[in-house]
Design a protein around this motif. Structure first.
Motif, short mmCIF file in Angstrom:
data_model
loop_
_atom_site.label_atom_id
_atom_site.label_comp_id
_atom_site.label_asym_id
_atom_site.label_seq_id
_atom_site.Cartn_x
_atom_site.Cartn_y
_atom_site.Cartn_z
N LEU A 24 -4.80 6.68 -3.87
CA LEU A 24 -5.78 7.20 -4.82
C LEU A 24 -6.85 6.14 -5.10
CD1 LEU A 24 -6.79 9.45 -6.59
CD2 LEU A 24 -5.14 8.74 -8.35
N ALA A 25 -6.47 4.90 -5.26
CA ALA A 25 -7.45 3.83 -5.49
C ALA A 25 -8.40 3.71 -4.30
CB ALA A 25 -6.75 2.51 -5.76
N ALA A 26 -7.89 3.84 -3.09
CA ALA A 26 -8.73 3.76 -1.90
C ALA A 26 -9.71 4.94 -1.84
CB ALA A 26 -7.88 3.72 -0.64
N ARG A 27 -9.23 6.13 -2.21
CA ARG A 27 -10.13 7.29 -2.23
C ARG A 27 -11.19 7.15 -3.30
NH1 ARG A 27 -7.70 12.11 -3.44
NH2 ARG A 27 -5.76 11.18 -4.15
N ILE A 28 -10.81 6.59 -4.44
CA ILE A 28 -11.79 6.35 -5.51
C ILE A 28 -12.84 5.35 -5.05
CG2 ILE A 28 -12.07 5.29 -7.79
CD1 ILE A 28 -9.26 6.54 -8.45
N GLU A 29 -12.40 4.25 -4.46
CA GLU A 29 -13.35 3.24 -3.98
C GLU A 29 -14.32 3.85 -2.97
OE1 GLU A 29 -13.04 -0.47 -1.09
OE2 GLU A 29 -12.09 -0.85 -3.04
N VAL A 66 -20.21 6.11 -12.50
CA VAL A 66 -18.86 5.71 -12.08
C VAL A 66 -17.83 6.63 -12.72
CG1 VAL A 66 -17.12 3.89 -12.31
CG2 VAL A 66 -19.41 3.34 -11.49
N GLU A 67 -17.96 6.88 -14.00
CA GLU A 67 -17.01 7.75 -14.69
C GLU A 67 -16.98 9.15 -14.08
OE1 GLU A 67 -16.18 9.65 -19.10
OE2 GLU A 67 -17.40 7.85 -18.95
N ASN A 84 -25.04 0.86 -3.05
CA ASN A 84 -23.92 1.39 -3.81
C ASN A 84 -23.17 0.30 -4.57
OD1 ASN A 84 -21.20 0.72 -2.46
ND2 ASN A 84 -22.50 1.33 -0.73
N VAL A 85 -22.53 0.72 -5.66
CA VAL A 85 -21.88 -0.23 -6.57
C VAL A 85 -20.71 -0.98 -5.93
CG1 VAL A 85 -22.63 0.97 -8.66
CG2 VAL A 85 -20.43 1.59 -7.62
N VAL A 86 -20.05 -0.38 -4.97
CA VAL A 86 -18.93 -1.06 -4.31
C VAL A 86 -19.45 -2.19 -3.43
CG1 VAL A 86 -17.02 -0.80 -2.67
CG2 VAL A 86 -17.43 0.98 -4.39
N SER A 136 -20.87 6.42 -3.42
CA SER A 136 -21.95 7.37 -3.65
C SER A 136 -22.73 7.06 -4.92
CB SER A 136 -21.41 8.81 -3.70
OG SER A 136 -20.62 9.00 -4.87
N VAL A 137 -22.26 6.09 -5.71
CA VAL A 137 -22.98 5.69 -6.93
C VAL A 137 -23.93 4.56 -6.54
CG1 VAL A 137 -22.79 4.79 -9.27
CG2 VAL A 137 -21.01 6.33 -8.38
N ILE A 138 -25.22 4.87 -6.62
CA ILE A 138 -26.25 3.95 -6.14
C ILE A 138 -26.95 3.28 -7.32
CG2 ILE A 138 -28.39 3.76 -4.77
CD1 ILE A 138 -25.88 4.61 -3.15
#
Length: 101
Positions: free
Chosen positions: A7-12, A65-66, A26-28, A17-19
């Motif tokens: 789940l953490a990997a899917r979230i990351e 992010v939320e 992107n934020v990552v 997609s958050v730019i």
């Protein structure tokens, strides 16, 4: 891979997609996501920062992010912790992103 790690990997992956509207990345890959913690039952805590304290895009990024995390299947709740310790530096970017600056 455990369910929490999956789940953490899917979230990351989804957080890519958050730019950041000022940097266009992107934020990552910018290194703004410090941690993604998944508790039993799908409760998630994301620890993140912005490029500087007082960044005008802070609320935009936090809200993005939320919303992004809540849209991931298996997530039941999310808390986004905004921190400035350690302070963000360009060294936190992934190499491919840093090379564009």
């Amino acid at each position: 891979m455990s369910d929490a790690k999956d789940l953490a990997a899917r979230i990351e992956d989804r957080l890519r997609s958050v730019i950041d509207p000022e940097l266009g990345e992107n934020v990552v890959d910018l290194g703004l996501i410090y941690a993604i913690a998944v508790a039993p039952g799908g409760a998630v805590r994301v620890t993140m920062t912005t490029t500087m304290n007082g960044c005008p895009a802070t609320e935009f990024l936090r809200d993005g992010v939320e919303a992004c995390v809540l849209a991931v299947e298996g997530v039941t709740s999310v808390i986004v912790d905004l921190v400035y310790d350690p302070p963000w530096t360009p060294d936190m970017m992934v190499a491919e992103t840093a090379a564009r600056f």
